[in-house]
Write a protein that holds these residues in place. Structure first.
Motif, PDB file in Angstrom:
ATOM      1  N   ASP A 113       0.827  -1.206   0.000  1.00  0.00           N
ATOM      2  CA  ASP A 113       0.000   0.000   0.000  1.00  0.00           C
ATOM      3  C   ASP A 113       0.870   1.268   0.000  1.00  0.00           C
ATOM      4  O   ASP A 113       0.542   2.261  -0.666  1.00  0.00           O
ATOM      5  N   TYR A 116       2.058   1.752  -3.423  1.00  0.00           N
ATOM      6  CA  TYR A 116       0.957   2.236  -4.254  1.00  0.00           C
ATOM      7  C   TYR A 116       0.758   3.735  -4.072  1.00  0.00           C
ATOM      8  O   TYR A 116       0.539   4.468  -5.048  1.00  0.00           O
ATOM      9  N   GLU A 122      -1.323  -0.974  -8.914  1.00  0.00           N
ATOM     10  CA  GLU A 122      -2.535  -1.699  -8.543  1.00  0.00           C
ATOM     11  C   GLU A 122      -2.978  -1.336  -7.130  1.00  0.00           C
ATOM     12  O   GLU A 122      -2.182  -1.321  -6.202  1.00  0.00           O
TER      13      GLU A 122
END
Length: 356
Positions: A113, A116, A122
């Motif tokens: 995360d 990201y 993604e």
């Protein structure tokens, strides 16, 4: 089991024997587990939280890796005396293992995360539950199974499931409903005082366990050794471990050498007589526990390394430094430090300061 317990653990860490123990003892000879799919896993479990460290040691643990497609963790607990809390003990150890897996998954999700947020790509968390608990709908744990191998006399007399430890109260409607609500949590057993299907084993475990089952039946033991070719092909390590867990000097010094030389007849009978007389004198005596402290230190060191690996790669130099440390007080202090730091580098600095 003391010293013999340590040797038995080492003996069963052979992947061939370990796979055979499960296939023969639990799967009725079906080759469900292959030796080449197994790899050693640290037997220590550590849980940290709110300044409290909980540590559990299992006997032998191996992970099955089926080409990266499926994983399973197989745990063996050797028992020579009955533990009347065994169901709760196994349940706690398995719960700690699932907790360890979840911790690793959550850390991996957080790292993904963070990437990201910085780099895009993604999406990691797709709903509020994913983000709040850091465990996604698609995340999965791998199964943990424990086999209790009972080496004692007279059969397992303790509870075989969690219900056997619980007082559900009076035998009324509420007690019956509580019994249905509480999971039974059955244990998986290989009780060597009762097991007789030794044909299910394919390695040297077959004669090893078969001989162990008849260790107190002199004539049957002698006839088996004299007539059974599988017994004569047992390796030196098997004879040594057998002598240790039956606590017989003669079976180590005499029987092993006779088997290596493949002698039989009258000479073998004399060896068996010496072994049997020795077993009567020593069979109920307490085993020596030399090496026990060293075994504890090794287990503590491996537990510490396992804890540190959750922060990243542990260098060979650091591993060697930890493994060479035999002072239990120092190792306990290092475990507490490892639970407080946030990186391996921070741990190394704290560890050096603790030695000043």
């Amino acid at each position: 089991m003391g010293r013999e317990d340590i040797l038995l653990k080492e003996y069963l860490q052979d992947a061939r024997r370990y796979a055979d123990l499960w296939n023969g003892g639990l799967f009725r000879g079906k080759q469900m587990i292959k030796a080449e799919e197994l790899e050693d896993v640290s037997p220590s479990l550590i849980h940290t939280g709110k300044g409290i460290i909980t540590e559990k040691h299992r006997d032998v643990v191996m992970k099955q890796n089926c080409g990266g497609q499926r994983f399973a963790l197989f745990v063996v607990e050797n028992q020579k005396t009955v533990d009347y809390g065994m169901p709760a003990r196994v349940m706690q150890e398995e719960a700690m293992e699932y907790g360890r897996q979840m911790k690793i998954i959550r850390k991996r999700n957080e790292e993904a995360d963070e990437r990201y947020r910085k780099e895009g790509g993604e999406l990691v968390y797709r709903n509020a539950g994913d983000r709040m608990y850091r465990f996604k709908e698609s995340d999965r744990l791998f199964p943990v199974v424990t086999l209790v191998v009972y080496w004692g006399e007279g059969g397992w007399s303790g509870p075989e499931n969690l219900h056997g430890m619980i007082d559900f109260g009076a035998d009324n409607d509420l007690g019956a409903k509580l019994r249905k609500l509480v999971p039974e949590y059955p244990l998986h057993f290989l009780d060597l005082s009762k097991f007789r299907h030794f044909e299910h084993f394919r390695t040297e475990l077959r004669p090893f366990l078969e001989l162990y089952s008849m260790r107190n039946r002199k004539q049957e033991f002698i006839e088996y050794v004299e007539k059974n070719e599988r017994c004569r092909s047992m390796d030196e390590e098997s004879w040594h471990i057998f002598g240790e867990i039956t606590r017989s000097r003669h079976i180590q010094k005499i029987l092993k050498s006779k088997m290596q030389e493949k002698r039989g007849g009258e000479e073998m009978c004399r060896a068996m007589d010496e072994w049997y007389n020795d077993a009567i004198e020593e069979g109920k005596a307490k085993g020596k526990i030399e090496g026990k402290a060293e075994g504890k230190a090794e287990g503590k060191a491996e537990a510490l390394i396992d804890l540190l690996e959750e922060y990243g790669r542990v260098t060979r130099r650091l591993k060697k430094l930890i493994q060479n440390q035999k002072d239990m007080d120092v190792l306990k202090r290092w475990c507490k430090l490892a639970a407080k730091v946030n990186s391996i580098r921070e741990f190394e600095e704290a560890m050096r300061n603790s030695l000043v």
